[in-house]
Structures are given as structure tokens and as C-alpha cells.
Design an enzyme around this catalytic site. Sequence first.
Site, PDB file in Angstrom:
ATOM      1  N   GLU A 138      43.519 -25.547 -77.169  1.00 31.20           N
ATOM      2  CA  GLU A 138      42.476 -26.647 -76.788  1.00 31.20           C
ATOM      3  C   GLU A 138      41.427 -25.542 -75.970  1.00 31.20           C
ATOM      4  O   GLU A 138      41.883 -24.691 -74.978  1.00 31.20           O
ATOM      5  CB  GLU A 138      43.075 -27.496 -75.853  1.00 31.20           C
ATOM      6  CG  GLU A 138      44.017 -28.531 -76.793  1.00 31.20           C
ATOM      7  CD  GLU A 138      44.623 -29.528 -75.982  1.00 31.20           C
ATOM      8  OE1 GLU A 138      44.099 -29.564 -74.737  1.00 31.20           O
ATOM      9  OE2 GLU A 138      45.297 -30.654 -76.484  1.00 31.20           O
ATOM     10  N   ASP A 183      40.141 -33.883 -64.449  1.00 36.35           N
ATOM     11  CA  ASP A 183      40.687 -32.305 -64.188  1.00 36.35           C
ATOM     12  C   ASP A 183      41.083 -32.106 -62.678  1.00 36.35           C
ATOM     13  O   ASP A 183      40.202 -32.458 -61.669  1.00 36.35           O
ATOM     14  CB  ASP A 183      39.885 -31.237 -64.666  1.00 36.35           C
ATOM     15  CG  ASP A 183      39.655 -31.216 -66.160  1.00 36.35           C
ATOM     16  OD1 ASP A 183      40.666 -31.243 -66.867  1.00 36.35           O
ATOM     17  OD2 ASP A 183      38.291 -31.134 -66.439  1.00 36.35           O
TER      18      ASP A 183
END
Length: 260
Positions: free
Chosen positions: A51, A62
Site C-alpha cells: 500500500e 492517520d
Amino acid sequence: MQRHDLEERILAAQNAGRTALIPFVTAGFPTPDAFWDVLYELDASGADIIEIGVPFSDPVADGPVVEAASVQALQNGVTLRGLMAALRARKGRLKAGLVLMGYLNPFLQYGFERFAKDAAEAGVHGCIVPDLPLEEAAGLQAALNACGIALIPLVGPNTSAERMALYAKTAQGYVYVVSVMGTTGERGALPPELPAVLARARQAFRLPVALGFGLKEPAQLDSLPPTLRPEAAVFGSALLKHLSAGHSPASFMQRWTQPR
């Protein structure tokens, strides 16, 4: 229905008696040039799928490690268009499947149809868009599907069985189950409610399950019942911290590939 390439890669690992490995690394990290060395080393060290994080100025899902890597990449001039061109120039050099994980705005600015075409030409197999609701995904999904690229669903503790069933109607590749509510980041132990989340995903999807958010070593999966263990493990923050400390991608991957 023919299986997507990403699903085939995970099933091949499963048939070999192991968990498929999906490392995450932010594009352009730790530097734009060193990023490619990291990618090649992850590939050579047993990654089934990689990824690649698309840097964005407001990465709401995040944690601090991935956010810092994203900010650093943006400061170094990394863009989605530049990433597409660089991947296209290197197409065929990686064995692992490639998935782009990024927020909607850069894809929207690029244009869905143009992005899907360029991504296919660059060898991209799938996309994960954390801030794209199911109800608004039809446009991007249609563009990606037309080019053979999977839009991978992201589900978690707050995703009901009914909503998972809706995702399952159009899902391809694999389903990404996040272990916790909140942001990415390595954690010492998996949350006690995770087995129930995995059980819902197993019921709703006929795809392999990839587990992420908080993974740093394979021993964490031992706490899960054998029937609920994921077919694939995703690790990002722990890997980025490892790289930031000056260690190699190969030494991190050894945690997951050496016999236990």
C-alpha cells in the site's frame, strides 16, 4: 465472477500456509529517491501487496507517524501526478500488487476517469479512500472498475453488519478491517472487541480479510481465534518508525517471514 488479482495474491499466500503481508509506506518517504529503494526491498522481502500512501495535507484517519511522513513528502514536492508518472516508468519491476491509499481530494482534482486510466497504466491494482462514504463512491468506483482496479472497502468497529453487507455488493480484492476506532498507529495489543468485528466481516464478505491499524508483529494475531484470523496483515506506522530510525525494510519484514 472472476477473482481480482489482489484477491488471488492473498489466496496464494493462504494456500501456502501463511498470512499475506501488506506493508504500507508513504510515497516519497523517507526521501523521494530513497522511497523507491524501500519499495524494491519490501518487494524482495516477501510483500504480497504494497500500500502506497498518497500524501495529503489533512490526513484525518492517520496517526502522528503517518501524518508526519505525509507532511514531509509534501514538503519534498511529492504529488499524485508525479507518483503516477514514476510508477509508470517503473512498471513491471515489482512482483507485489500495488494499492494506493489516499484521501478523496487528490483523486477528485486529478479527475476520476483520467486517474483510473493513468493508474492502470502505472500498474496499480487497487485503491483505498478512507474519507469516501459508500453513498458517494459510485463515480470513482465506476471509473476504477472500468480499468480493472479494485476500490477496497474499509470497515471497522463502528460498521454494522447491514452496512458491511452493502459494501460487499461491490467490493473487490479484499476487505480492510481496521482494528480500532480512531487513527492509525502501532499498539501493544489488539482490542477485545476485535473478534466481533472480524466475525461480522466474515459473515458479510466473501473476500479475504486484511487487518490493519495497530499491527507491528505477528504475535499480536495469536490472540485471535483461528477461525477469525485475517488472511492478510497490514502494517504502516510501525514500519515507518522502523525506517525513520535508520533500519532496513528487510529487517522489519523478517519479523513476519521468519519461522515461528
